[in-house]
Design a protein around this motif. Structure first.
Motif, mmCIF file in Angstrom:
data_model
loop_
_atom_site.group_PDB
_atom_site.id
_atom_site.type_symbol
_atom_site.label_atom_id
_atom_site.label_comp_id
_atom_site.label_asym_id
_atom_site.label_seq_id
_atom_site.Cartn_x
_atom_site.Cartn_y
_atom_site.Cartn_z
ATOM 1 N N ILE A 130 0.862 -1.007 -0.413
ATOM 2 C CA ILE A 130 0.138 -0.072 -0.262
ATOM 3 C C ILE A 130 0.953 1.001 -0.455
ATOM 4 C CG2 ILE A 130 -1.687 1.360 1.447
ATOM 5 C CD1 ILE A 130 -2.688 -1.817 2.102
ATOM 6 N N LYS A 131 1.779 1.657 0.713
ATOM 7 C CA LYS A 131 3.366 2.487 0.528
ATOM 8 C C LYS A 131 3.955 2.682 0.053
ATOM 9 C CE LYS A 131 5.965 4.417 3.588
ATOM 10 N NZ LYS A 131 8.339 3.927 4.379
ATOM 11 N N GLU A 132 3.959 1.189 -1.269
ATOM 12 C CA GLU A 132 4.705 1.600 -2.275
ATOM 13 C C GLU A 132 3.630 2.272 -3.439
ATOM 14 O OE1 GLU A 132 8.271 1.656 -3.103
ATOM 15 O OE2 GLU A 132 8.454 1.431 -0.950
ATOM 16 N N VAL A 133 3.061 2.192 -3.738
ATOM 17 C CA VAL A 133 1.827 1.558 -4.463
ATOM 18 C C VAL A 133 0.408 3.061 -4.809
ATOM 19 C CG1 VAL A 133 -0.312 0.803 -3.968
ATOM 20 C CG2 VAL A 133 1.138 0.726 -5.676
ATOM 21 N N THR A 134 0.615 3.496 -3.417
ATOM 22 C CA THR A 134 0.315 4.994 -3.518
ATOM 23 C C THR A 134 1.021 6.233 -4.145
ATOM 24 O OG1 THR A 134 -0.368 4.713 -0.943
ATOM 25 C CG2 THR A 134 -0.535 7.001 -1.147
ATOM 26 N N PRO A 135 2.081 5.929 -3.571
ATOM 27 C CA PRO A 135 2.436 7.361 -5.166
ATOM 28 C C PRO A 135 1.764 7.339 -6.409
ATOM 29 C CG PRO A 135 4.684 6.910 -3.670
ATOM 30 C CD PRO A 135 3.428 6.006 -3.547
ATOM 31 N N PHE A 136 1.368 5.913 -6.851
ATOM 32 C CA PHE A 136 1.730 5.961 -8.364
ATOM 33 C C PHE A 136 0.005 6.511 -7.899
ATOM 34 C CE2 PHE A 136 5.128 2.805 -8.133
ATOM 35 C CZ PHE A 136 5.813 3.515 -9.459
ATOM 36 N N ALA A 137 -1.366 5.740 -7.370
ATOM 37 C CA ALA A 137 -2.311 6.346 -7.400
ATOM 38 C C ALA A 137 -2.981 7.563 -6.988
ATOM 39 C CB ALA A 137 -2.821 5.794 -5.778
ATOM 40 N N ILE A 138 -1.757 8.812 -6.085
ATOM 41 C CA ILE A 138 -1.543 9.801 -5.699
ATOM 42 C C ILE A 138 -1.138 10.478 -7.709
ATOM 43 C CG2 ILE A 138 -0.450 11.897 -5.093
ATOM 44 C CD1 ILE A 138 -0.585 9.971 -2.804
ATOM 45 N N GLU A 139 -0.470 9.740 -8.564
ATOM 46 C CA GLU A 139 -0.198 10.982 -9.447
ATOM 47 C C GLU A 139 -1.295 9.953 -10.830
ATOM 48 O OE1 GLU A 139 3.183 10.329 -13.264
ATOM 49 O OE2 GLU A 139 2.681 8.685 -11.167
ATOM 50 N N LYS A 140 -1.928 9.295 -10.520
ATOM 51 C CA LYS A 140 -2.851 9.071 -10.893
ATOM 52 C C LYS A 140 -4.263 9.938 -11.352
ATOM 53 C CE LYS A 140 -5.785 5.581 -13.207
ATOM 54 N NZ LYS A 140 -6.368 4.224 -13.069
ATOM 55 N N ILE A 141 -4.569 10.196 -9.557
ATOM 56 C CA ILE A 141 -5.493 11.134 -9.837
ATOM 57 C C ILE A 141 -5.412 12.146 -9.526
ATOM 58 C CG2 ILE A 141 -6.975 12.319 -7.264
ATOM 59 C CD1 ILE A 141 -6.217 9.235 -5.980
ATOM 60 N N GLU A 142 -3.921 12.948 -10.265
ATOM 61 C CA GLU A 142 -3.935 14.082 -10.647
ATOM 62 C C GLU A 142 -3.876 14.307 -11.911
ATOM 63 O OE1 GLU A 142 -3.459 16.446 -8.878
ATOM 64 O OE2 GLU A 142 -3.711 16.202 -6.784
ATOM 65 N N VAL A 143 -3.229 13.181 -12.886
ATOM 66 C CA VAL A 143 -3.901 13.229 -13.624
ATOM 67 C C VAL A 143 -5.329 13.521 -14.763
ATOM 68 C CG1 VAL A 143 -3.521 12.064 -15.982
ATOM 69 C CG2 VAL A 143 -1.486 12.115 -14.978
ATOM 70 N N LYS A 144 -6.301 12.833 -13.538
ATOM 71 C CA LYS A 144 -7.156 12.883 -14.050
ATOM 72 C C LYS A 144 -8.045 13.504 -14.078
ATOM 73 C CE LYS A 144 -9.642 8.703 -12.629
ATOM 74 N NZ LYS A 144 -10.363 7.552 -11.981
ATOM 75 N N LYS A 146 -6.638 16.658 -13.919
ATOM 76 C CA LYS A 146 -6.201 17.156 -14.781
ATOM 77 C C LYS A 146 -6.775 17.294 -15.915
ATOM 78 C CE LYS A 146 -2.516 19.060 -17.265
ATOM 79 N NZ LYS A 146 -0.754 19.443 -17.556
ATOM 80 N N ARG A 147 -6.909 16.179 -16.149
ATOM 81 C CA ARG A 147 -8.067 15.883 -17.682
ATOM 82 C C ARG A 147 -9.416 16.138 -17.812
ATOM 83 N NH1 ARG A 147 -6.913 9.894 -18.853
ATOM 84 N NH2 ARG A 147 -4.500 10.871 -18.964
ATOM 85 N N LYS A 148 -10.037 16.032 -16.009
ATOM 86 C CA LYS A 148 -11.510 16.239 -16.189
ATOM 87 C C LYS A 148 -11.588 18.610 -16.374
ATOM 88 C CE LYS A 148 -14.982 16.386 -13.477
ATOM 89 N NZ LYS A 148 -15.773 17.493 -13.568
ATOM 90 N N GLU A 149 -10.090 18.627 -15.653
ATOM 91 C CA GLU A 149 -10.504 19.949 -15.948
ATOM 92 C C GLU A 149 -10.212 20.707 -17.244
ATOM 93 O OE1 GLU A 149 -7.328 21.326 -12.747
ATOM 94 O OE2 GLU A 149 -8.247 21.107 -11.043
ATOM 95 N N GLU A 150 -9.951 20.186 -18.037
ATOM 96 C CA GLU A 150 -9.147 20.637 -19.694
ATOM 97 C C GLU A 150 -11.332 20.754 -19.770
ATOM 98 O OE1 GLU A 150 -6.010 17.906 -20.564
ATOM 99 O OE2 GLU A 150 -4.399 19.125 -19.815
ATOM 100 N N ASP A 151 -11.166 19.150 -20.189
ATOM 101 C CA ASP A 151 -12.649 18.416 -20.842
ATOM 102 C C ASP A 151 -13.513 19.343 -19.909
ATOM 103 O OD1 ASP A 151 -11.601 16.646 -21.105
ATOM 104 O OD2 ASP A 151 -12.397 15.169 -20.047
ATOM 105 N N ASP A 152 -13.303 20.287 -18.707
ATOM 106 C CA ASP A 152 -14.899 21.088 -19.104
ATOM 107 C C ASP A 152 -14.387 22.152 -19.036
ATOM 108 O OD1 ASP A 152 -15.689 18.888 -16.653
ATOM 109 O OD2 ASP A 152 -14.722 20.100 -14.577
ATOM 110 N N SER A 153 -12.658 22.494 -19.405
ATOM 111 C CA SER A 153 -12.426 24.274 -20.149
ATOM 112 C C SER A 153 -12.882 24.122 -21.360
ATOM 113 C CB SER A 153 -11.368 24.283 -19.478
ATOM 114 O OG SER A 153 -11.105 25.009 -20.572
ATOM 115 N N ARG A 154 -13.534 22.792 -22.047
ATOM 116 C CA ARG A 154 -13.345 23.005 -23.170
ATOM 117 C C ARG A 154 -14.488 23.288 -23.742
ATOM 118 N NH1 ARG A 154 -8.810 19.502 -24.255
ATOM 119 N NH2 ARG A 154 -10.228 17.620 -23.449
#
Length: 174
Positions: A130-144, A146-154
């Motif tokens: 859980i500790k090792e995979v958490t940074p990947f999860a946080i990164e994926k959440i941030e990407v999602k 950002k993608r949602k914000e870009e979609d909303d902006s468009r």
């Protein structure tokens, strides 16, 4: 009745309703008999990042199998190595070796369970994974996010109004 009691009761009702809706959705995908036979909640990021984590396909199968025995946070999974081996069609020694590797990597922690009568099956803890995979999860959440914000902006961008442009001959045209 207190306000707190009502809030807790309503929250529990909402959570139960959400669980039932999720179960029905999964039944539509997988069928009721398959869902009734047992199902697993598992973070997909572990599957997505297995290579980056250094996990082999066998490691993932072992983790998934252990996770089928882990339904509450305080009741860690504890199937025998033989049970895991039979389910995955390998030898208990293969399971023992892979668990030892994952333990050395810090993904799994074994806890021996002993009684006066002798040893019982080990409990397995996933704190390291859980500790090792958490940074990947946080990164994926941030990407999602950002993608949602870009979609909303468009979607919210105002499109320019169309206007008729006169042709060179002086007649209106498109």
């Amino acid at each position: 009745m207190t306000k707190h009691f009502i809030e807790v009761h309503m929250t529990a009702k909402i959570e139960k309703k959400e669980v039932l809706e999720t179960l029905r959705t999964n039944e539509k995908k997988w069928t009721k008999p398959l869902m009734d036979s047992g199902w697993l909640a598992f973070p997909s990021i572990i599957l997505e990042k297995q290579h980056a984590l250094g996990l082999t396909p066998m490691d993932i199968n072992i983790i998934l199998y252990l996770a089928t025995y882990w339904w509450t946070a305080d009741n860690k999974p504890h199937p025998s190595k033989t049970t895991i081996a039979e389910a995955l069609d390998v030898t208990p020694r293969t399971i023992q070796r892979r668990i030892a590797v994952m333990e050395k990597l810090g993904f799994i922690r074994r806890e021996e369970r002993r009684t006066k009568e002798g040893s019982k099956t080990n409990c397995y803890h996933f704190d390291g994974l859980i500790k090792e995979v958490t940074p990947f999860a946080i990164e994926k959440i941030e990407v999602k996010k950002k993608r949602k914000e870009e979609d909303d902006s468009r979607r919210l961008k105002k499109r320019p109004a169309l206007r008729v442009v006169p042709s060179k001959s002086g007649k209106e045209g498109l």
